[in-house]
Design a protein around this motif. Sequence first.
Motif, mmCIF file in Angstrom:
data_model
loop_
_atom_site.group_PDB
_atom_site.id
_atom_site.type_symbol
_atom_site.label_atom_id
_atom_site.label_comp_id
_atom_site.label_asym_id
_atom_site.label_seq_id
_atom_site.Cartn_x
_atom_site.Cartn_y
_atom_site.Cartn_z
ATOM 1 N N GLN A 1 -0.846 -1.707 6.779
ATOM 2 C CA GLN A 1 -1.772 -2.835 6.685
ATOM 3 C C GLN A 1 -2.961 -2.486 5.795
ATOM 4 O O GLN A 1 -3.331 -3.248 4.894
ATOM 5 C CB GLN A 1 -2.259 -3.229 8.076
ATOM 6 N N GLN B 1 5.336 -10.599 -0.404
ATOM 7 C CA GLN B 1 6.390 -10.391 0.597
ATOM 8 C C GLN B 1 7.605 -11.253 0.283
ATOM 9 O O GLN B 1 8.753 -10.810 0.425
ATOM 10 C CB GLN B 1 5.866 -10.697 1.998
ATOM 11 N N ARG C 1 -0.574 -11.709 0.114
ATOM 12 C CA ARG C 1 0.302 -10.918 0.983
ATOM 13 C C ARG C 1 1.664 -11.607 1.155
ATOM 14 O O ARG C 1 2.710 -11.001 0.933
ATOM 15 C CB ARG C 1 -0.354 -10.678 2.333
ATOM 16 N N ARG D 1 -0.856 4.656 1.317
ATOM 17 C CA ARG D 1 0.031 4.562 2.480
ATOM 18 C C ARG D 1 0.230 5.929 3.158
ATOM 19 O O ARG D 1 0.858 6.018 4.206
ATOM 20 C CB ARG D 1 1.366 3.911 2.133
ATOM 21 N N GLU E 1 -1.910 -2.082 2.097
ATOM 22 C CA GLU E 1 -1.689 -3.363 1.431
ATOM 23 C C GLU E 1 -3.010 -4.074 1.159
ATOM 24 O O GLU E 1 -3.185 -4.689 0.099
ATOM 25 C CB GLU E 1 -0.774 -4.243 2.274
ATOM 26 N N ASP E 2 -3.958 -3.981 2.086
ATOM 27 C CA ASP E 2 -5.275 -4.573 1.860
ATOM 28 C C ASP E 2 -5.918 -3.964 0.614
ATOM 29 O O ASP E 2 -6.483 -4.686 -0.231
ATOM 30 C CB ASP E 2 -6.183 -4.345 3.071
ATOM 31 N N LEU F 1 -4.362 -2.480 -1.822
ATOM 32 C CA LEU F 1 -3.551 -2.832 -2.995
ATOM 33 C C LEU F 1 -3.949 -4.196 -3.552
ATOM 34 O O LEU F 1 -4.185 -4.338 -4.762
ATOM 35 C CB LEU F 1 -2.076 -2.835 -2.593
ATOM 36 N N TYR F 2 -4.040 -5.202 -2.673
ATOM 37 C CA TYR F 2 -4.348 -6.549 -3.156
ATOM 38 C C TYR F 2 -5.795 -6.652 -3.626
ATOM 39 O O TYR F 2 -6.092 -7.405 -4.556
ATOM 40 C CB TYR F 2 -4.037 -7.570 -2.065
ATOM 41 N N PHE G 1 -0.854 2.595 -4.306
ATOM 42 C CA PHE G 1 -0.339 2.246 -2.989
ATOM 43 C C PHE G 1 0.284 3.453 -2.295
ATOM 44 O O PHE G 1 0.078 3.679 -1.106
ATOM 45 C CB PHE G 1 0.697 1.125 -3.096
ATOM 46 N N ARG H 1 9.401 -2.399 -3.366
ATOM 47 C CA ARG H 1 8.020 -2.887 -3.452
ATOM 48 C C ARG H 1 7.556 -2.925 -4.901
ATOM 49 O O ARG H 1 6.898 -3.882 -5.327
ATOM 50 C CB ARG H 1 7.086 -2.011 -2.612
#
Length: 235
Positions: free
Chosen positions: A29, A54, A50, A106, A32-33, A35-36, A102, A75
């Motif tokens: 989570q 996805q 998101r 991660r 990804e936050d 990343l965006y 990312f 991904r």
Amino acid sequence: MIHYRPLGPIAAISFDLDDTLYDNRPVIQAAEDKLYAWLAERVKLREDSRSYFQQWRQRVLKEKPALRHDATASRHQALLLGLKALGVPQAQVLADAAMGHFLAWRSEGDIAPEVHQMLAYLSGRRPLIAISNGNADVERLGLGQYFKASFHAGGSRRMKPDPDLFVAAAQHLKLTPKAILHIGDHLDDDIQGALLAGYQAAWYNPKGHSLRQHPRGRLLPHFEFGALDSLQQLL
């Protein structure tokens, strides 16, 4: 510990990473936050970034089923195609850079002190190997000093419960599979996969789930346990 099968000699131990040595959901989570947010500083994204990416990932997996065994490649491809669909110039360069960030994010899991203590104890007595369907990096996680090697799904190696990763680990250790104990939280991926590959298997079950609640886990582990530090009783 609850024992279901007699344990044989243990010459080495393999560990699942995600959701066994740490809680993976908040790690992904947060990654990804980041990343965006990183992408939004460089290009105009949709408000539903998101779910947008996805959906692209699901499309990639539908069109290229083999990529379900490669979390990184699927991904990356979703990022690339999603950025291209947004009309982003140099989408390839941006997707490559974003994926690199990312992968670092991660692997920023918070590893509990008792996990370090347990791994330090076991690694001083048996060789340890990491076997993961994901793409976490044991060095970035701060666990590299405990593991002789790590094996991840992707490329020519399929995800657990397929045998590829288990076979590769046994070959690396130069051991017969039955001499290796695999430890993981997932009855299908870890327990069934390990047993079918000839390993011994231990189910990490900290929430006390019943085996009857998991009808897909068709094979019994050698034992189940709820606290990682109890593994020190093994050796």
